[in-house]
Design a protein around this motif. Structure first.
Motif, PDB file in Angstrom:
ATOM      1  N   GLU A  34       0.832  -1.207   0.000  1.00 17.60           N
ATOM      2  CA  GLU A  34       0.000   0.000   0.000  1.00 17.60           C
ATOM      3  C   GLU A  34       0.869   1.260   0.000  1.00 17.60           C
ATOM      4  OE1 GLU A  34      -2.702   2.337   3.236  1.00 17.60           O
ATOM      5  OE2 GLU A  34      -2.801   0.160   3.267  1.00 17.60           O
ATOM      6  N   LEU A  35       1.863   1.308   0.865  1.00 23.00           N
ATOM      7  CA  LEU A  35       2.701   2.498   1.000  1.00 23.00           C
ATOM      8  C   LEU A  35       3.519   2.806  -0.252  1.00 23.00           C
ATOM      9  CD1 LEU A  35       3.936   1.929   4.644  1.00 23.00           C
ATOM     10  CD2 LEU A  35       2.625   3.902   3.840  1.00 23.00           C
ATOM     11  N   PHE A  36       4.013   1.759  -0.904  1.00 20.32           N
ATOM     12  CA  PHE A  36       4.860   1.945  -2.080  1.00 20.32           C
ATOM     13  C   PHE A  36       4.108   1.758  -3.391  1.00 20.32           C
ATOM     14  CE2 PHE A  36       8.240   0.942   1.108  1.00 20.32           C
ATOM     15  CZ  PHE A  36       8.864   2.167   1.049  1.00 20.32           C
ATOM     16  N   HIS A  37       2.788   1.656  -3.300  1.00 18.92           N
ATOM     17  CA  HIS A  37       1.916   1.561  -4.482  1.00 18.92           C
ATOM     18  C   HIS A  37       2.210   0.366  -5.376  1.00 18.92           C
ATOM     19  CE1 HIS A  37       0.261   5.435  -3.401  1.00 18.92           C
ATOM     20  NE2 HIS A  37       1.501   5.889  -3.279  1.00 18.92           N
ATOM     21  N   PHE A  38       2.495  -0.773  -4.750  1.00 20.01           N
ATOM     22  CA  PHE A  38       2.596  -2.012  -5.510  1.00 20.01           C
ATOM     23  C   PHE A  38       1.182  -2.524  -5.746  1.00 20.01           C
ATOM     24  CE2 PHE A  38       6.917  -1.996  -3.852  1.00 20.01           C
ATOM     25  CZ  PHE A  38       7.642  -2.610  -4.862  1.00 20.01           C
ATOM     26  N   PRO A  39       0.935  -3.173  -6.873  1.00 23.16           N
ATOM     27  CA  PRO A  39      -0.432  -3.634  -7.147  1.00 23.16           C
ATOM     28  C   PRO A  39      -0.894  -4.759  -6.219  1.00 23.16           C
ATOM     29  CG  PRO A  39       1.055  -4.324  -8.903  1.00 23.16           C
ATOM     30  CD  PRO A  39       1.832  -3.420  -7.992  1.00 23.16           C
ATOM     31  N   LYS A  81       8.770  11.181  -1.791  1.00 24.61           N
ATOM     32  CA  LYS A  81       7.367  11.588  -1.906  1.00 24.61           C
ATOM     33  C   LYS A  81       7.158  12.987  -1.361  1.00 24.61           C
ATOM     34  CE  LYS A  81       5.775   7.416  -3.014  1.00 24.61           C
ATOM     35  NZ  LYS A  81       5.026   7.079  -4.172  1.00 24.61           N
ATOM     36  N   GLU A  85       1.416  13.273  -0.287  1.00 25.71           N
ATOM     37  CA  GLU A  85       1.297  11.873  -0.688  1.00 25.71           C
ATOM     38  C   GLU A  85       1.497  10.927   0.487  1.00 25.71           C
ATOM     39  OE1 GLU A  85       2.885  11.144  -5.030  1.00 25.71           O
ATOM     40  OE2 GLU A  85       4.344  12.278  -3.851  1.00 25.71           O
TER      41      GLU A  85
END
Length: 88
Positions: A34-39, A81, A85
């Motif tokens: 979630e934090l690093f925007h992985f799918p 970031k 963000e």
């Protein structure tokens, strides 16, 4: 230059505090996704295996999974970031 480093340190500490409030002392792979925007969490696992995860993670005795410290996550987020963000 001194002001920039002090600002960065303050930013890291603010982010770390926020992460500790939200996630506690350890951040698991699902939260890192979630934090690093992985799918997916699987994408985080593959990134770790390939050495492409932007922070170090470790296994702990008697615990399943991989974990990161809020400090290491905060340091990474603070340098990559914008404030909007990261912090709610």
């Amino acid at each position: 230059m001194q002001d920039n480093s002090k600002t960065l340190i303050a930013r890291v500490e603010a982010i770390e505090s926020s992460l500790r409030e939200r996630y506690g002392e350890l951040i698991g792979l699902s939260d890192l996704a979630e934090l690093f925007h992985f799918p997916t969490v699987e994408a985080v696992r593959k990134a770790r295996l390939r050495g492409r995860l932007p922070i170090s993670v470790a296994q702990l005795p008697n615990r399943r999974g991989w974990f990161a410290s809020p400090r290491s996550v905060a340091e990474m987020l603070a340098t990559t970031k914008s404030e909007k963000e990261i912090l709610p």
